[in-house]
Design an enzyme around this catalytic site. Structure first.
Site, PDB file in Angstrom:
ATOM      1  N   THR A   1     -13.166   7.250  -7.803  1.00 21.98           N
ATOM      2  CA  THR A   1     -13.403   5.907  -8.365  1.00 21.98           C
ATOM      3  C   THR A   1     -12.820   4.871  -7.397  1.00 21.98           C
ATOM      4  O   THR A   1     -11.809   4.234  -7.694  1.00 21.98           O
ATOM      5  CB  THR A   1     -12.753   5.759  -9.758  1.00 21.98           C
ATOM      6  OG1 THR A   1     -11.343   6.053  -9.650  1.00 21.98           O
ATOM      7  CG2 THR A   1     -13.398   6.704 -10.758  1.00 21.98           C
TER       8      THR A   1
ATOM      9  N   ASP B   1     -10.901   8.399  -3.369  1.00 21.04           N
ATOM     10  CA  ASP B   1     -10.941   9.187  -4.598  1.00 21.04           C
ATOM     11  C   ASP B   1     -12.294   8.954  -5.246  1.00 21.04           C
ATOM     12  O   ASP B   1     -13.154   8.280  -4.671  1.00 21.04           O
ATOM     13  CB  ASP B   1      -9.743   8.894  -5.524  1.00 21.04           C
ATOM     14  CG  ASP B   1      -9.872   7.595  -6.320  1.00 21.04           C
ATOM     15  OD1 ASP B   1     -10.876   6.872  -6.152  1.00 21.04           O
ATOM     16  OD2 ASP B   1      -8.959   7.296  -7.108  1.00 21.04           O
TER      17      ASP B   1
ATOM     18  N   PRO C   1       2.721   5.613   8.398  1.00 23.20           N
ATOM     19  CA  PRO C   1       2.292   6.966   8.025  1.00 23.20           C
ATOM     20  C   PRO C   1       0.877   7.221   8.532  1.00 23.20           C
ATOM     21  O   PRO C   1       0.042   6.319   8.565  1.00 23.20           O
ATOM     22  CB  PRO C   1       2.336   6.940   6.491  1.00 23.20           C
ATOM     23  CG  PRO C   1       3.248   5.803   6.149  1.00 23.20           C
ATOM     24  CD  PRO C   1       3.059   4.784   7.230  1.00 23.20           C
TER      25      PRO C   1
ATOM     26  N   ASP D   1       6.313  -9.676   8.434  1.00 21.75           N
ATOM     27  CA  ASP D   1       6.435 -10.831   9.324  1.00 21.75           C
ATOM     28  C   ASP D   1       5.095 -11.363   9.816  1.00 21.75           C
ATOM     29  O   ASP D   1       5.050 -12.214  10.706  1.00 21.75           O
ATOM     30  CB  ASP D   1       7.314 -10.482  10.523  1.00 21.75           C
ATOM     31  CG  ASP D   1       6.736  -9.347  11.376  1.00 21.75           C
ATOM     32  OD1 ASP D   1       5.637  -8.838  11.041  1.00 21.75           O
ATOM     33  OD2 ASP D   1       7.387  -8.966  12.372  1.00 21.75           O
TER      34      ASP D   1
ATOM     35  N   HIS E   1       0.457  -2.324   6.191  1.00 20.66           N
ATOM     36  CA  HIS E   1       0.565  -2.132   7.638  1.00 20.66           C
ATOM     37  C   HIS E   1       1.364  -3.253   8.300  1.00 20.66           C
ATOM     38  O   HIS E   1       1.936  -3.045   9.378  1.00 20.66           O
ATOM     39  CB  HIS E   1      -0.827  -2.025   8.257  1.00 20.66           C
ATOM     40  CG  HIS E   1      -1.430  -0.667   8.119  1.00 20.66           C
ATOM     41  ND1 HIS E   1      -2.172  -0.069   9.113  1.00 20.66           N
ATOM     42  CD2 HIS E   1      -1.382   0.237   7.096  1.00 20.66           C
ATOM     43  CE1 HIS E   1      -2.565   1.135   8.710  1.00 20.66           C
ATOM     44  NE2 HIS E   1      -2.104   1.333   7.481  1.00 20.66           N
ATOM     45  N   ASP E   2       1.412  -4.412   7.681  1.00 16.96           N
ATOM     46  CA  ASP E   2       2.269  -5.481   8.194  1.00 16.96           C
ATOM     47  C   ASP E   2       3.733  -5.154   7.931  1.00 16.96           C
ATOM     48  O   ASP E   2       4.562  -5.170   8.847  1.00 16.96           O
ATOM     49  CB  ASP E   2       1.894  -6.810   7.538  1.00 16.96           C
ATOM     50  CG  ASP E   2       2.760  -7.967   8.019  1.00 16.96           C
ATOM     51  OD1 ASP E   2       3.054  -8.016   9.232  1.00 16.96           O
ATOM     52  OD2 ASP E   2       3.140  -8.818   7.196  1.00 16.96           O
TER      53      ASP E   2
ATOM     54  N   THR F   1      -5.858   5.049  -4.376  1.00 16.75           N
ATOM     55  CA  THR F   1      -6.754   5.143  -5.528  1.00 16.75           C
ATOM     56  C   THR F   1      -7.916   4.163  -5.407  1.00 16.75           C
ATOM     57  O   THR F   1      -8.855   4.213  -6.203  1.00 16.75           O
ATOM     58  CB  THR F   1      -5.991   4.897  -6.845  1.00 16.75           C
ATOM     59  OG1 THR F   1      -6.818   5.271  -7.960  1.00 16.75           O
ATOM     60  CG2 THR F   1      -5.603   3.435  -7.003  1.00 16.75           C
TER      61      THR F   1
ATOM     62  N   GLY G   1       8.981  -5.009   9.361  1.00 18.92           N
ATOM     63  CA  GLY G   1       9.114  -5.900   8.222  1.00 18.92           C
ATOM     64  C   GLY G   1       7.909  -6.799   7.993  1.00 18.92           C
ATOM     65  O   GLY G   1       6.975  -6.845   8.793  1.00 18.92           O
TER      66      GLY G   1
END
Length: 363
Positions: free
Chosen positions: A279, A277, A208, A117, A109-110, A239, A115
């Site tokens: 696991t 998921d 996203p 930063d 997310h950074d 995962t 970029g």
């Protein structure tokens, strides 16, 4: 006569103490030889006697018992930084396994917003500064800020005179989290800088989202110069970890075929969590196995199987975990190299949650 006996008794006592001391010395001496025999054999030309060699080994063993701070200060600058960060990350994940996934996500997310930063680490300041932490993709969701703060302090304490950005520390923490949870380690180059700004709107538009269809996802990753294969590999971060039920188990966000897997209360509070998921604490390929069985939790995950090209990558990773782990590591290196926005004011922050009072370290 009594006087002589007293002296004799005292003398015998001293002899006994001396013999005991010899015995202790011999036992210690033999133990050291047993544990350090090769050292002594190889070192004999450098010592006047075997006893002096033992004394030197004792000195070495005492040094081994010094603090982690001392040991890290003997490392190269980069090795010291990596060691300091890893110690904090390992402890955090040992205390709460979920934290590993949170740190990986925090790095993602950074980097995906203007970029790598460190912008996501900046706290809001009422009335004067609005950061990214309370933007919808991050609000009550992104976590691990305190771990990065602790890692920064550990670097300051144990690696004197080394200047490392918060963005670098976040990249290292994500890599160490992947490795700690069973994934493949990879190289993290240092040299990032910290922004003096953040982008609330950019977090909303560039990251996203769980409700994104495949076309939107492809565009967002293409904007960062990622290929379709790299996009599918990076999605494999799901995962590990959990998401808020209120985010992933609502209409439009959840894969309808997997909705019954949602283990949430009727009120969908922020404390309700859904594993991504089956696991969630292991960095494995089960995420892709679930997608191939139409059991991906998030809508944005399951749509990866709706296109022949991306579905092929899902199958590749489901068939061979080593292929996934290698591709994921390579994609993380590429993501970690995303540069800050052109013209951004940059520095090396003293405290990760706020900009420096004056930009002495501006670059």
């Amino acid at each position: 006569m009594g006087f002589r006996l007293s002296h004799l008794s005292l003398a015998l006592s001293f002899v006994a103490l001396a013999l005991a001391g010899v015995a202790i010395y011999r036992n210690t001496y033999e133990a050291i030889i047993m544990n350090n025999g090769s050292l002594l054999q190889n070192a004999s030309p450098h010592f006047d006697s075997l006893e002096s060699g033992v004394a030197s080994i004792l000195t070495l063993n005492n040094k081994k018992r010094n603090s982690d701070m001392y040991l890290r200060q003997q490392l190269t600058p980069e090795a010291c930084v990596f060691s300091a960060v890893r110690g904090v990350v390992d402890s955090a994940i040992d205390a709460e396994t979920r934290m590993g996934a949170s740190l990986i996500r925090l790095h993602f997310h950074d980097c995906f917003v203007d970029g790598c930063d460190g912008g996501i680490l900046l706290d809001d300041i009422n009335g004067t500064f609005t950061g990214e932490q309370n933007s919808p993709p991050n609000a009550n969701s992104a976590r691990g800020y305190e771990v990065i703060a602790q890692a920064k302090q550990s670097v300051i304490d144990t690696c004197p005179n080394i200047s490392v950005s918060c963005a670098d520390i976040l990249a290292i923490a994500a890599r160490d989290s992947v490795a700690k949870l069973g994934g493949q380690t990879y190289n993290v180059a240092l040299g990032r800088s910290d922004a003096r700004t953040a982008n609330f709107t950019g977090a909303l538009t560039q990251l996203p989202a769980p409700f994104d269809n495949l076309t939107v996802q492809i565009q967002k990753f293409n904007d960062k110069n990622f290929t379709l294969r790299e996009m599918v590999a990076l999605a494999g971060a799901h995962t590990v970890g959990f998401a808020r039920c209120s985010t992933v188990c609502t209409s439009g966000n959840v894969n309808p075929a997997a909705q019954l897997q949602c283990n949430c209360s009727a009120t969908l509070t922020d404390s309700d969590l859904q594993q991504l998921d089956t696991t969630p604490t292991m960095f494995d390929k089960v995420y892709y196995d679930n997608l191939n069985n139409n059991q991906g939790i998030m809508f944005s995950d399951q749509v990866l199987t709706g296109d022949a090209t991306t579905a092929g990558f899902v199958t590749d990773y489901s068939n061979d975990v080593s292929v996934f782990l290698g591709d994921f590591a390579a994609a993380m290196i590429k993501m970690g190299d995303l540069p800050p926005s052109a013209g951004a004011q940059l520095e090396i922050r003293d405290v990760c949650s706020r900009v420096n009072p004056t930009s002495v370290a501006s670059m």
